[in-house]
Design an enzyme around this catalytic site. Structure first.
Site, PDB file in Angstrom:
ATOM      1  N   SER A  26       0.835  -1.208   0.000  1.00 28.17           N
ATOM      2  CA  SER A  26       0.000   0.000   0.000  1.00 28.17           C
ATOM      3  C   SER A  26       0.872   1.261   0.000  1.00 28.17           C
ATOM      4  O   SER A  26       0.369   2.372  -0.023  1.00 28.17           O
ATOM      5  CB  SER A  26      -0.900  -0.005   1.236  1.00 28.17           C
ATOM      6  OG  SER A  26      -0.080  -0.088   2.383  1.00 28.17           O
TER       7      SER A  26
ATOM      8  N   HIS B 245      23.489   4.563  -1.989  1.00 28.90           N
ATOM      9  CA  HIS B 245      23.511   4.651  -3.455  1.00 28.90           C
ATOM     10  C   HIS B 245      24.816   5.246  -3.986  1.00 28.90           C
ATOM     11  O   HIS B 245      25.473   4.677  -4.853  1.00 28.90           O
ATOM     12  CB  HIS B 245      22.377   5.546  -3.963  1.00 28.90           C
ATOM     13  CG  HIS B 245      21.003   5.115  -3.543  1.00 28.90           C
ATOM     14  ND1 HIS B 245      20.690   3.823  -3.280  1.00 28.90           N
ATOM     15  CD2 HIS B 245      19.853   5.828  -3.353  1.00 28.90           C
ATOM     16  CE1 HIS B 245      19.397   3.749  -2.954  1.00 28.90           C
ATOM     17  NE2 HIS B 245      18.881   4.952  -2.982  1.00 28.90           N
TER      18      HIS B 245
ATOM     19  N   ASP C 129      19.944   8.510   3.373  1.00 27.20           N
ATOM     20  CA  ASP C 129      18.996   8.263   2.284  1.00 27.20           C
ATOM     21  C   ASP C 129      19.706   7.917   0.976  1.00 27.20           C
ATOM     22  O   ASP C 129      19.320   6.977   0.289  1.00 27.20           O
ATOM     23  CB  ASP C 129      18.086   9.494   2.087  1.00 27.20           C
ATOM     24  CG  ASP C 129      16.987   9.245   1.073  1.00 27.20           C
ATOM     25  OD1 ASP C 129      16.341   8.178   1.147  1.00 27.20           O
ATOM     26  OD2 ASP C 129      16.761  10.108   0.199  1.00 27.20           O
TER      27      ASP C 129
END
Ligand code: BG6
Length: 486
Positions: free
Chosen positions: A14, A243, A238
Site C-alpha cells: 500500500s 547509493h 537516504d
C-alpha cells in the site's frame, strides 16, 4: 525460468515505493515477457484494507498511462491483495501461505515453486515480518528468497543486529539486499569503462593522474510528504551512505580477478575497508527553506509530515579519502541535495594538469574531466583539451560525449533499475546485491559523520538554489569545482 510457479509477494504494497517503483517494474517485466505470463503472480500484502478494485486502481496509477490497457488488465488479474491484521499476526501469514499455495497448485508448469518476498517496510516491523514469513510462508520443497529494501539499519550496530536476525532465519543465499543504484547502467558501466579495452581510461584511473573525484547528486524537488522517514534518516543515510557509495565503490575498487559474484564482492569489500571513516569536519549539511519566488515550493519544515523542530538534513557535502596506493590523498567529494536548482546525478574524475603542459587553459580550469552521468540524461562525457579553431594556439576543453538516449546505442527494451534487480533476484543472481559484510562495513565509513551531523543545526538554503553558500568555502579549501566544463 525453470519454475513451476513464480510468486512475487510485495510487502508494503500500500506504500509509495510499491506504487511508484515496484508494481510498475513488475508490470514491465511481465509486459516484456521476462516472467512466464501463465505461471507468475504478484501478491500484495500490507495492513490496509482494500477492495480488490481499489487496490488495482492504486497500483495502476503508478503505471504509465500509455501502457497497453489489455496487457494491464491481464497484469491486474495476477495481482491479488492480502490484508494482514498485524505484522506480527501468525494467522495472517497462514492465510498468505494458503493463498500462494492455491495459485501454485493451479499452475501447470514444471520445476520447483519459487517464492520471492519483497520487503519494503519500516525497520520497526522488519523483525516480525521476517520471523512470521519463515515460520508460516516459507515453501518447504520450493525455493524461497527475500529481497530486503533500505534502510538497512541506521548505523553499524543496527545493521549488525538486522544481519544477525536475517542470518538466524535465512541462509545468505536466500537474502537479496537491494540498492537500486546497482541496477543502473550508469553505475555498472564503470566496470567495462575501467576494465574493458580503454587503456586511456584504465591507465589514468589513479592518484597519479586524478586530482579529485566528485559525485554530484542534485534533485530539483524536495522531500515532500516523506517527513516521517526523512526526519529520522536524513539525506546522508537516504542516498550518500548507500547509493552514491556504491557508485564510488565501483569507481574506486581494484580490478576483480573475474566477473564472478565472489570476485566482484571481494573487490568491493576490500575497497570499503580501505576507506577512511569520514571526518565530521569534512561534512557540510543543510536544510531547505521556502522559495522566495514560488509559493508552492515550501520549506522542508512546512511540510505537514515534518516535525516543527526537525534538524533533518536535506543537503550534504562530504569528503572521503581512501587509504591505498591508488587513491591516497585524492579527495572524493560527494554532494547530495534535495530542492536544488536542477536534477543531476553524475560521477566525475577531474584530471591533473601536467606541470609541463604547454597549453594552460584559458578558462583557468585545472584539467580535463571524465563524467559518467545518470541524470539528466545517461551519458559519458570526456572533456579533452584541444585547439580552439582560429588564429593562434588558444585551447579549450571540448566534450567528447556519448548520449545513451540515442536509440542507436540501446536495446529496444531498456529495463529500469528495479526491473533489472527483481529479475536478477528471480534468477537467483547475487552479483548486483549487497552481501552482509559489505552492507555493515559501509556504515563504518559514515557512522561518526552522521552522528555528529545530527547534533548540528543544518545550514539554510533556499528551495531552488545551489545549496548552502558555506559549501563554497569547503570546496575552495579543497580546490574542487563541481562543473564539468560543458
Ligand atoms: C531513493 C531515495 O532511494 O533514491 C530518494 O529514497 C531519492 O530520496 C532516490 O530521490 C533517487 O533515485 P534515482 O534513481 O531517482 O536517482
Amino acid at each position: 525460468l525453470p519454475f513451476r510457479h513464480v510468486a512475487i509477494v510485495v510487502f508494503g504494497a500500500s506504500g509509495d515505493l510499491a506504487k511508484k517503483m515496484t508494481y510498475p517494474a513488475l508490470f514491465s517485466l511481465m509486459a516484456n515477457n521476462m516472467l512466464p505470463k501463465d505461471r507468475t503472480h504478484f501478491i500484495g500484502a500490507a495492513r490496509s484494507k482494500y477492495k480488490m478494485e481499489d487496490f488495482h486502481k492504486k497500483i495502476s496509477s503508478g503505471i504509465k498511462q500509455s501502457s497497453d490497457q489489455q496487457v494491464l488488465s491481464k497484469f491486474l488479474e495476477k495481482c491479488p491483495y492480502i490484508s494482514l491484521s498485524a505484522y506480527d499476526d501468525g494467522p495472517s501469514y497462514q492465510r498468505l501461505d494458503s493463498e500462494i499455495a492455491k495459485l501454485e497448485s493451479q499452475s501447470t508448469g514444471s520445476g520447483k515453486n519459487l517464492r520471492v518476498y519483497y520487503i519494503a517496510l519500516p525497520p520497526s516491523v522488519f523483525g516480525d515480518v521476517s520471523e512470521n514469513l519463515r515460520k508460516y510462508a516459507w515453501h518447504k520443497e520450493g525455493i524461497n528468497r527475500i529481497i530486503v529494501e533500505k534502510p538497512y539499519g541506521k548505523d553499524y550496530q543496527s545493521a549488525k543486529v538486522l544481519s544477525n536476525k536475517l542470518a538466524s532465519l535465512f541462509t545468505e543465499e536466500e537474502v537479496f539486499r537491494i540498492d537500486h543504484y546497482l541496477g543502473k547502467d550508469s553505475v555498472k558501466s564503470v566496470l567495462p569503462l575501467r576494465f574493458g579495452a580503454n587503456p586511456f581510461l584504465s591507465s589514468t584511473w589513479s592518484r597519479e593522474h586524478v586530482q579529485y573525484v566528485t559525485v554530484n547528486f542534485k534533485e530539483a524537488f524536495g522531500a515532500e510528504g516523506r517527513g516521517g522517514y526523512f526526519d529520522e534518516f536524513g539525506i546522508i543515510r537516504d542516498v550518500m551512505q548507500n547509493h552514491l557509495m556504491q557508485w564510488i565503490i565501483l569507481a574506486g575498487m581494484e580490478r576483480p580477478n573475474s566477473l564472478s559474484v565472489k570476485d566482484i564482492h571481494q573487490a568491493k569489500l576490500k575497497f570499503i575497508n580501505d576507506c577512511r571513516p569520514v571526518r565530521p569536519s569534512d561534512v557540510i549539511i543543510g536544510q531547505y527553506t521556502a522559495s522566495s519566488k514560488d509559493p508552492n515550493k515550501k520549506a522542508y519544515k512546512d511540510d505537514e509530515t515534518v516535525k516543527k523542530d526537525s534538524k533533518a538534513s536535506t543537503f550534504a557535502t562530504a569528503v572521503l579519502y581512501i587509504d591505498n596506493d591508488r587513491w591516497r590523498d585524492v579527495p572524493f567529494v560527494i554532494r547530495c541535495g534535495k530542492a536544488l536548482d536542477e536534477t543531476r546525478a553524475e560521477l566525475t574524475l577531474h584530471y591533473k594538469t601536467p606541470p609541463d603542459s604547454l597549453f594552460p587553459s584559458e578558462s583557468g580550469r585545472t584539467g580535463t574531466t571524465f563524467t559518467i552521468r545518470d541524470h539528466p540524461e545517461k551519458s559519458h562525457v570526456l572533456t579533452a583539451t584541444t585547439k580552439k579553431p582560429g588564429r593562434g594556439f588558444t585551447v579549450l576543453n571540448a566534450p567528447l560525449s556519448i548520449d545513451f538516449s540515442n536509440p542507436k546505442y540501446t536495446d529496444s527494451y531498456v529495463p529500469t533499475a528495479y526491473e533489472v534487480l527483481i529479475y536478477d533476484a528471480v534468477r537467483g543472481d547475487h552479483t548486483w546485491f549487497v552481501p552482509r559484510e559489505e552492507a555493515e562495513e559501509a556504515w563504518r565509513v559514515w557512522d561518526d559523520a552522521i552522528k555528529n551531523s545530527e547534533s548540528r543545526n543544518p545550514l539554510k538554503y533556499e528551495y531552488g538554489s545551489e545549496g548552502p553558500k558555506e559549501e563554497k568555502d569547503l570546496l575552495k579549501q579543497l580546490g574542487v569545482e563541481f562543473e564539468t566544463g560543458e
